[in-house]
Enzyme design. Structure first.
Site, short mmCIF file in Angstrom:
data_model
loop_
_atom_site.label_atom_id
_atom_site.label_comp_id
_atom_site.label_asym_id
_atom_site.label_seq_id
_atom_site.Cartn_x
_atom_site.Cartn_y
_atom_site.Cartn_z
N ARG A 259 -30.92 -2.27 10.08
CA ARG A 259 -30.74 -1.77 11.44
C ARG A 259 -31.47 -0.43 11.52
O ARG A 259 -31.15 0.50 10.80
CB ARG A 259 -29.26 -1.70 11.81
CG ARG A 259 -28.56 -0.44 11.58
CD ARG A 259 -27.16 -0.42 12.17
NE ARG A 259 -26.19 0.07 11.22
CZ ARG A 259 -26.08 1.33 10.86
NH1 ARG A 259 -26.87 2.24 11.36
NH2 ARG A 259 -25.17 1.70 10.00
N HIS A 263 -25.37 2.87 13.90
CA HIS A 263 -24.47 1.71 13.92
C HIS A 263 -24.15 1.33 15.37
O HIS A 263 -24.31 0.19 15.79
CB HIS A 263 -23.18 2.04 13.16
CG HIS A 263 -22.12 1.02 13.34
ND1 HIS A 263 -22.23 -0.26 12.85
CD2 HIS A 263 -20.95 1.05 14.02
CE1 HIS A 263 -21.16 -0.96 13.19
NE2 HIS A 263 -20.37 -0.18 13.91
N TYR A 272 -25.74 9.98 7.03
CA TYR A 272 -25.48 9.29 5.76
C TYR A 272 -26.66 8.47 5.23
O TYR A 272 -26.56 7.89 4.17
CB TYR A 272 -24.23 8.40 5.90
CG TYR A 272 -24.28 7.40 7.05
CD1 TYR A 272 -24.96 6.19 6.92
CD2 TYR A 272 -23.65 7.68 8.27
CE1 TYR A 272 -25.02 5.29 7.96
CE2 TYR A 272 -23.72 6.77 9.33
CZ TYR A 272 -24.40 5.58 9.17
OH TYR A 272 -24.47 4.69 10.21
C1 LIG Z 1 -11.44 -6.22 11.54
C2 LIG Z 1 -12.25 -4.99 11.75
N1 LIG Z 1 -12.19 -4.00 10.83
C3 LIG Z 1 -12.90 -2.86 11.02
C4 LIG Z 1 -13.69 -2.70 12.12
C5 LIG Z 1 -14.51 -1.43 12.33
N2 LIG Z 1 -15.92 -1.76 12.14
C6 LIG Z 1 -16.74 -1.96 13.19
S1 LIG Z 1 -18.28 -2.37 12.71
C7 LIG Z 1 -17.87 -2.25 11.10
C8 LIG Z 1 -18.90 -2.50 10.03
C9 LIG Z 1 -19.47 -3.86 10.07
O1 LIG Z 1 -20.54 -3.97 9.15
P1 LIG Z 1 -21.36 -5.29 9.03
O2 LIG Z 1 -20.45 -6.45 8.97
O3 LIG Z 1 -22.31 -5.10 7.92
O4 LIG Z 1 -22.12 -5.40 10.43
P2 LIG Z 1 -23.25 -4.44 11.03
O5 LIG Z 1 -22.55 -3.49 11.96
O6 LIG Z 1 -23.95 -3.78 9.91
O7 LIG Z 1 -24.14 -5.34 11.82
C10 LIG Z 1 -16.54 -1.91 10.94
C11 LIG Z 1 -15.88 -1.71 9.64
C12 LIG Z 1 -13.70 -3.74 13.06
N3 LIG Z 1 -14.44 -3.68 14.16
N4 LIG Z 1 -12.97 -4.87 12.84
#
Ligand SMILES: Cc1ncc(C[n+]2csc(CCOP(=O)(O)OP(=O)(O)O)c2C)c(N)n1
Ligand SMILES: [Mg+2]
Length: 374
Positions: A259, A263, A272
């Site tokens: 990405r 985020h 970071y």
């Molecule tokens: C069940 C849950 N736990 C925590 C979160 C907070 N959260 C939002 S995005 C994220 C990281 C997700 O990372 P990834 O699966 O690699 O997807 P990316 O954002 O990198 O596309 C987290 C922990 C959430 N939305 N839902």
């Protein structure tokens, strides 16, 4: 008895159009026509513009929050190209907008969603898609369930679900994988491994060398590919779709991508991430790579690109105008979208939401309970 090998496996990595412009003719021949490549490039460009506009909408208070897809567009379009809009399903997370539009979702729905309007989740009847899922990992279970339903109905429709590397550290992911492989559902698990789960690098949230190997535990065909290469993505997706349609069950695809943005608009990735890492990935930008491919094929040039950028801006401006032009929803509408028939608690909450007795039994607050659907 000497010890014997109980299990061995290798995981293939597929790359067809690399970042230097080399093209593997053997794997890539006939995979994506020039016309399709032009279309995908246009779609990726429009999505990149949507990201730019959405970012500004958030910064100017016109949108709640927004996760840019920037850098990951090839994984979205390359996979969606192998699907049949109106028949196959997409069960998305939130970083594959281009795939959703290819499946027929009007673009303004995504903006409505991030503007906090529930109507962004009311997917049109003819679009086979579940709403965007921000809860990480919960939607993959739906993908296994929907695919099971398609199997019971004896269709050859497949269900593609998208999720990040972080999502594969969630329990739900493993349940979805286990169900899909045990029940041989036509689910295609598409992992967008962008190396980060917000500020947590992949190395800190899993001890697996690849994400793809997690599928081995479920006896599922699995592959890793260059997720910024539309050809590699299409190649592995074609194979997965073929298996699923033939009743051979689910497959797993790990798309290596990155990405390029934060985020979400609530994040500042500079805090970071090493700028050198970002720099290296900027050179692997799927849009630049696809553009160079089209130029090498002599079907694209700087003039056409300039026109496309303008066209993309116009398209996105219109989409923003559509989203912002829709009449604001009624407050009551928050009760309308979840259930076909309201349950008593919902009726109670709706009937009392404008009173100081929120959620209490209306008869005890002097209000009349309503019986019509909410
Ligand atoms: C069940 C849950 N736990 C925590 C979160 C907070 N959260 C939002 S995005 C994220 C990281 C997700 O990372 P990834 O699966 O690699 O997807 P990316 O954002 O990198 O596309 C987290 C922990 C959430 N939305 N839902
Ligand atoms: Mg991630």
């Amino acid at each position: 008895m000497p010890k014997q090998t109980a299990y061995t496996a290798t995981i293939e990595y597929v790359s067809i159009l690399d970042e230097k412009g080399n093209f593997d003719d053997k794997l890539g021949k006939g995979l994506i026509t020039d016309e399709q490549a032009l279309d995908l490039y246009e779609r990726m460009t429009v999505c990149r513009q949507l990201d730019e506009f959405a970012f500004k909408l958030q910064r100017s208070g016109r949108m709640g929050t927004y996760p840019q897809n920037k850098g990951q567009e090839a994984a979205a379009v390359g996979t969606a190209l192998a699907l049949r809009p109106g028949q196959d399903w997409v069960v998305p997370s939130y970083r594959e907008n281009a795939a959703l539009f290819m499946m027929g979702l009007p673009m303004h729905y995504v903006l409505l969603y991030w503007m906090g309007d529930e109507r962004g989740s009311q997917i049109p009847e003819n679009v086979k898609m579940t709403p965007l899922s921000v809860p990480i990992g919960t939607h993959m279970l739906h993908a296994s369930g929907i695919a099971y339903a398609e199997k019971v109905r004896k269709t050859d429709n497949v269900v593609a679900t998208y999720f990040g590397d972080g999502a594969t550290s969630e329990g739900d992911f493993h349940e979805a994988m286990n169900f899909a492989s045990t029940m041989k559902t036509p689910t295609i698990f598409i992992n967008q491994n962008n190396s980060w789960a917000i500020s947590v690098p992949r190395s800190k949230q899993m001890n697996s060398e690849t994400v793809a190997q997690k599928a081995l535990a479920y006896g599922m065909p699995t592959v890793r590919c260059d997720g910024n290469d539309i050809f590699a993505v299409k190649y592995v997706m074609d194979e997965a779709v073929k298996r699923a349609r033939a009743g051979e069950g689910p497959s797993f695809i790990e798309c290596i991508t990155y990405r390029l943005g934060d985020h979400t608009t609530a994040d500042d990735a500079r805090r970071y991430r090493d700028p050198k890492e970002v720099e290296a990935w900027l050179n692997r930008d799927p849009l630049i790579r696809t553009r160079k491919y089209l130029e090498a094929r002599k079907i694209w040039d700087a003039d056409k690109d300039e026109q496309l950028q303008e066209r993309a801006k116009t398209i996105v401006k219109e989409v923003v105008a559509t989203a912002e032009g829709i009449e604001k929803p009624e407050v009551d509408s928050i009760f309308n979208a979840m259930y076909a028939e309201p349950h008593a608690e919902l009726v109670r909450q709706r009937d009392t939401m404008r009173t100081s007795s929120l959620g209490k039994d209306p008869s005890q607050t002097g209000l009349k309970s309503t019986t019509q659907n909410v």
